[in-house]
Every structure is written in C-alpha cells, then in structure tokens.
Design a protein around this motif. Structure first.
Motif, mmCIF file in Angstrom:
data_model
loop_
_atom_site.group_PDB
_atom_site.id
_atom_site.type_symbol
_atom_site.label_atom_id
_atom_site.label_comp_id
_atom_site.label_asym_id
_atom_site.label_seq_id
_atom_site.Cartn_x
_atom_site.Cartn_y
_atom_site.Cartn_z
ATOM 1 N N ILE A 41 14.001 -0.650 2.761
ATOM 2 C CA ILE A 41 13.091 0.167 1.950
ATOM 3 C C ILE A 41 11.657 -0.365 2.035
ATOM 4 C CG2 ILE A 41 12.522 0.814 -0.440
ATOM 5 C CD1 ILE A 41 15.617 0.696 -0.936
ATOM 6 N N HIS A 42 11.522 -1.695 1.943
ATOM 7 C CA HIS A 42 10.172 -2.285 1.899
ATOM 8 C C HIS A 42 9.560 -2.480 3.281
ATOM 9 C CE1 HIS A 42 10.715 -2.800 -2.360
ATOM 10 N NE2 HIS A 42 11.848 -3.438 -2.151
ATOM 11 N N ARG A 43 10.419 -2.538 4.291
ATOM 12 C CA ARG A 43 9.939 -2.785 5.659
ATOM 13 C C ARG A 43 8.859 -1.776 6.049
ATOM 14 N NH1 ARG A 43 14.786 -3.272 8.926
ATOM 15 N NH2 ARG A 43 14.689 -5.521 8.654
ATOM 16 N N GLU A 44 9.087 -0.528 5.655
ATOM 17 C CA GLU A 44 8.170 0.557 5.962
ATOM 18 C C GLU A 44 6.754 0.269 5.471
ATOM 19 O OE1 GLU A 44 8.131 5.235 4.854
ATOM 20 O OE2 GLU A 44 10.016 4.156 4.562
ATOM 21 N N TRP A 45 6.634 -0.514 4.379
ATOM 22 C CA TRP A 45 5.341 -0.795 3.763
ATOM 23 C C TRP A 45 4.809 -2.167 4.157
ATOM 24 C CZ3 TRP A 45 3.766 3.572 1.487
ATOM 25 C CH2 TRP A 45 4.768 4.486 1.130
ATOM 26 N N GLY A 46 5.584 -2.920 4.909
ATOM 27 C CA GLY A 46 5.139 -4.239 5.359
ATOM 28 C C GLY A 46 5.242 -5.316 4.299
ATOM 29 N N GLY A 47 5.923 -5.052 3.217
ATOM 30 C CA GLY A 47 6.086 -6.039 2.154
ATOM 31 C C GLY A 47 6.754 -5.385 0.968
ATOM 32 N N VAL A 48 7.081 -6.214 -0.044
ATOM 33 C CA VAL A 48 7.806 -5.673 -1.195
ATOM 34 C C VAL A 48 6.876 -4.836 -2.073
ATOM 35 C CG1 VAL A 48 9.116 -6.272 -3.270
ATOM 36 C CG2 VAL A 48 9.378 -7.640 -1.199
ATOM 37 N N VAL A 49 7.274 -3.596 -2.350
ATOM 38 C CA VAL A 49 6.534 -2.727 -3.270
ATOM 39 C C VAL A 49 7.237 -2.818 -4.632
ATOM 40 C CG1 VAL A 49 5.666 -0.394 -3.709
ATOM 41 C CG2 VAL A 49 5.989 -1.183 -1.352
ATOM 42 N N PRO A 50 6.598 -3.458 -5.635
ATOM 43 C CA PRO A 50 7.294 -3.755 -6.898
ATOM 44 C C PRO A 50 7.934 -2.538 -7.561
ATOM 45 C CG PRO A 50 5.244 -4.974 -6.796
ATOM 46 C CD PRO A 50 5.257 -4.063 -5.595
ATOM 47 N N GLU A 51 7.224 -1.417 -7.607
ATOM 48 C CA GLU A 51 7.763 -0.250 -8.298
ATOM 49 C C GLU A 51 9.023 0.288 -7.592
ATOM 50 O OE1 GLU A 51 6.893 0.711 -11.217
ATOM 51 O OE2 GLU A 51 8.272 2.406 -11.197
ATOM 52 N N LEU A 52 8.979 0.284 -6.248
ATOM 53 C CA LEU A 52 10.178 0.716 -5.504
ATOM 54 C C LEU A 52 11.326 -0.260 -5.724
ATOM 55 C CD1 LEU A 52 8.690 1.844 -2.056
ATOM 56 C CD2 LEU A 52 9.350 3.272 -4.001
ATOM 57 N N LYS A 177 2.977 -10.316 9.891
ATOM 58 C CA LYS A 177 2.323 -9.027 9.687
ATOM 59 C C LYS A 177 1.088 -8.901 10.569
ATOM 60 C CE LYS A 177 1.133 -6.013 5.826
ATOM 61 N NZ LYS A 177 1.091 -5.892 4.364
ATOM 62 N N LEU A 178 0.279 -9.982 10.630
ATOM 63 C CA LEU A 178 -0.947 -9.875 11.432
ATOM 64 C C LEU A 178 -0.656 -9.874 12.926
ATOM 65 C CD1 LEU A 178 -2.410 -12.704 12.744
ATOM 66 C CD2 LEU A 178 -2.454 -13.277 10.327
ATOM 67 N N LEU A 179 0.541 -10.352 13.305
ATOM 68 C CA LEU A 179 0.952 -10.264 14.706
ATOM 69 C C LEU A 179 1.685 -8.942 14.985
ATOM 70 C CD1 LEU A 179 2.295 -13.906 15.292
ATOM 71 C CD2 LEU A 179 0.198 -12.926 16.257
ATOM 72 N N GLY A 180 1.838 -8.113 13.928
ATOM 73 C CA GLY A 180 2.502 -6.818 14.082
ATOM 74 C C GLY A 180 4.000 -6.943 14.321
ATOM 75 N N LEU A 181 4.626 -7.976 13.724
ATOM 76 C CA LEU A 181 6.039 -8.246 14.035
ATOM 77 C C LEU A 181 7.025 -7.646 13.048
ATOM 78 C CD1 LEU A 181 5.749 -12.000 15.109
ATOM 79 C CD2 LEU A 181 5.910 -9.980 16.573
#
Ligand code: KG4
Ligand code: ZN
Length: 348
Positions: A41-52, A177-181
């Motif tokens: 679920i969070h992968r799509e946003w690149g990190g944990v989205v607290p509300e989700l 994230k900054l390496l786009g991995l």
C-alpha cells in the motif's frame, strides 16, 4: 500462562500468542505470530502514509487476531493477559491497537499490559536466544530509532546513546528513494550492495565528541548521526553526469552500507567496553542486514564477546516481541488501566 500481543505502531498489523515455559534461561515460546504487512500500500507513495496506515490497521486487526489465536490453537479463555504497543509510533496506528486491546481485555476479563515498542525489540533477543549474559549492551536499530541501551538486569533498560538526527533505517530508506530503488530501502540496498565495491565512493563518517545540548545527561560520544551521510550520497548522485549505471548504483549501496555498519559496530563495541558488558545484542529492522549480522559475529568472535540477533522475522516489527515484553512487565507486576492512551513519543 499465554499472553496475546498486539502491535500496530507503524505499517504492520500483528498479533501473536506467546507462552511462558517456566524455564528461567529460556522464559518464552512463540505459539503464533501473524503479521499483515502494508508495504504494497505504501510502496506506491515511497514511504508510510499515516492516514492510510491507520485505516488499514482497522481493516486488518480483527482477522489478524483471530488468525493468531487459531494458529496457536488457543481460545479466548486460555489467554491470561493482553499486551499492546502503547508507543512510540504513528498515533493513529497506535490507537487502533490500543483501542482493540482495551476492548478485548475488558470483554475477556483479563489484565492489559502496555508495552514500549523498543522494549519489544530488546526482548525479541531474549525470545529468540534466551536470557542474555548480563550486563548486556543492546543496539536497537530500526526505521525510527538508533539507540544503545545498557541492560544490567532483565527488563531494565538504561539509554547510553542515540542518533542525533536520522535513524539508520531511515537513512537506508531515504538513500534508496533518492537512488530510485523503491520502498522499504533497507532490504533493497542490502541486496544490491553485495555486487558493489564498498570503497568505490568516498563517503564521510560522523563521529560526535560533544554532549548533545538536548540530552546533557548523556556523554554524547557514543551518539550516532546519519543525515550527513545521506546528504553526501545525494550530492554524489547530483554531481554525476547522466543516469547511474547498475554497477555505480551497487558501488554507492556498498559504500553507504559500509559506513553505516561500521558506525553501528564501532559504537556498540565501545559501549560494551565502557559498561564491561558480557554480551552484545542487536535488534530492530536493520538487524536483518546481512553485513551488520556478519560483522557483529566476526567482531564478537575476535573479541570473545558473545553476540545475539533475533531471527529475520523477529527483527522487523511483530507482535511476538510485544507479547514477550508484556510477559516480562506483567511478571514484574505492571498492568495498565482502561484509561490507557496511545503515546506517539513515549519515553522508555
Ligand atoms: O523495526 P522496523 O520493522 O520498524 C520500525 O520500528 O522502524 O524497521 C524497519 C526498518 C526500515 O527502515 C527498513 O528499511 C529497515 O528496517 N530494514 C533494513 C533491512 N531490512 C529492514 N535495513 C537494512 N538492511 C536490511 N536487510
Ligand atoms: Zn520497530
């Protein structure tokens, strides 16, 4: 006695049943440990989205607990207490576990035990290996924390040092994230680093010498800092002409990992010398790291210092470690009342 543990502090919904053995050296055994990961679920946003995260905990919690009881072949009437992570973590996520645990404890008529998430990580070492030779130095290294503790007797944790800025896992996640991995970055960098040259990219190590103004009670020289390292990787990538080749990415991963692991190992062993520790434990998500595990073992063997890690499943967030820490607290006579609230910044 069997205890039900519940963990919802971040992006894993987990429930576990842990039982006392009666053996003082190996006090607990895992009956079940169910983990519903929200990573996709969070992968799509690149990190944990607290509300989700909190919304997904609500969807998953009932099924995860039912499954933990079923896997353990345990009925509600066989549960003697319920342990839950009170903090630290994301407050919306924590609230799901705390509310569920309070309701279940009230309905089942059993005591409630409030557990600190990091006490859970520390006790994952005992759950896996039995009681450690004490005093022990324990490094908790996760996405939210990088801290060294002196454990001089079971269940007592004294803070020796911590990170001044990013946690080690956070640095892994940001560099990935900054390496786009992708997310989470730790396991990906760990895997790619195997193919890289760990001396190829010059990256800085940070050694702190002064006490932190925000924590004058600590000496400060065992503190960690990873944000400068992350920025150095960012600068290196920006200065690079064009896209990075796979080999260059692997070199960055390997060089970054060498600096992180060296800092963690050096400071853990320095702390052990200072406290005259008889063992060193490393727990938390980053303790799953292959280089960290290998170097911990090699350094320990060379210095005749026993070292301990949890299994890979017990390294990252799980409810079995919360159940174990809950049993420890319950046996020490500490239970919570039904006005228990989640605390995002709970101190240990
Ligand atoms: O303990 P944990 O599951 O959650 C927190 O309490 O933060 O730790 C998650 C962290 C993430 O930052 C993840 O990237 C990192 O642990 N991690 C790793 C590895 N596996 C997970 N870091 C480095 N190498 C790994 N193999
Ligand atoms: Zn954790």
């Amino acid at each position: 006695m069997r205890i039900l543990g519940i963990e919802t502090s971040c992006d894993e919904t987990s429930a576990a049943v842990v039982e006392e053995t009666g053996d003082a050296a190996k006090p607990w055994v895992i009956r079940s440990n169910v983990i519903a990961s929200q990573v996709p679920i969070h992968r799509e946003w690149g990190g944990v989205v607290p509300e989700l995260a909190s919304r997904q905990h609500i969807r998953d919690i009932c099924g995860v607990v039912e499954r933990a009881l079923a896997d353990a072949e345990t009925a509600w009437r066989d549960i003697g207490a319920i342990a839950v992570t009170q903090g630290p973590g994301l407050v919306g996520s924590l609230l799901v576990g705390v509310s569920f645990a309070k309701s279940a404890a009230a309905a089942a008529g059993v005591p409630l035990v409030a557990v600190h998430h990091l006490a859970g990580h520390i006790e994952s070492l005992v759950l896996q290996n039995g009681e450690l030779p004490l005093p022990a130095v324990v490094l908790v290294v996760s996405g939210g924390h990088t801290s060294l503790y002196d454990v001089d007797r079971p269940g007592r944790y004294r803070l020796l040092s911590r990170t001044r800025d990013d946690a080690a896992g956070e640095a892994y996640d940001k560099v990935a994230k900054l390496l786009g991995l992708g997310y989470p970055g730790g396991p990906i960098i760990d895997r790619l680093a195997a193919a890289g040259d760990d001396r190829a990219v010059p990256l800085p190590t940070t050694r702190l010498t002064h006490a932190d103004r925000n924590a004058p009670q600590l000496k400060g020289d065992l503190d960690f800092s990873f944000s400068g390292l992350k920025t150095a990787v960012l600068r290196y990538v920006r200065a690079h002409d064009g896209p990075l080749a796979d080999g260059e990415v692997a070199d960055i991963c390997a060089s970054f990992q060498r600096v992180v692991v060296t800092a963690l190992i050096e400071r853990a062993f320095a702390a052990a010398r200072r406290t005259q520790a008889r063992s060193i434990g490393v727990a938390g998500g980053v303790s799953a790291n292959s280089r960290l595990r290998a170097e911990l073992k090699a350094h320990g063997d060379a210095r005749e210092m026993p070292t301990f890690v949890p299994s890979l499943t017990l390294s990252t967030d799980n409810a079995a470690m919360i159940a174990a820490a809950g049993l420890r607290k319950f046996r020490a006579g500490s239970t919570a009342t039904f006005d228990l609230n989640a605390d995002a910044a709970l101190p240990l």
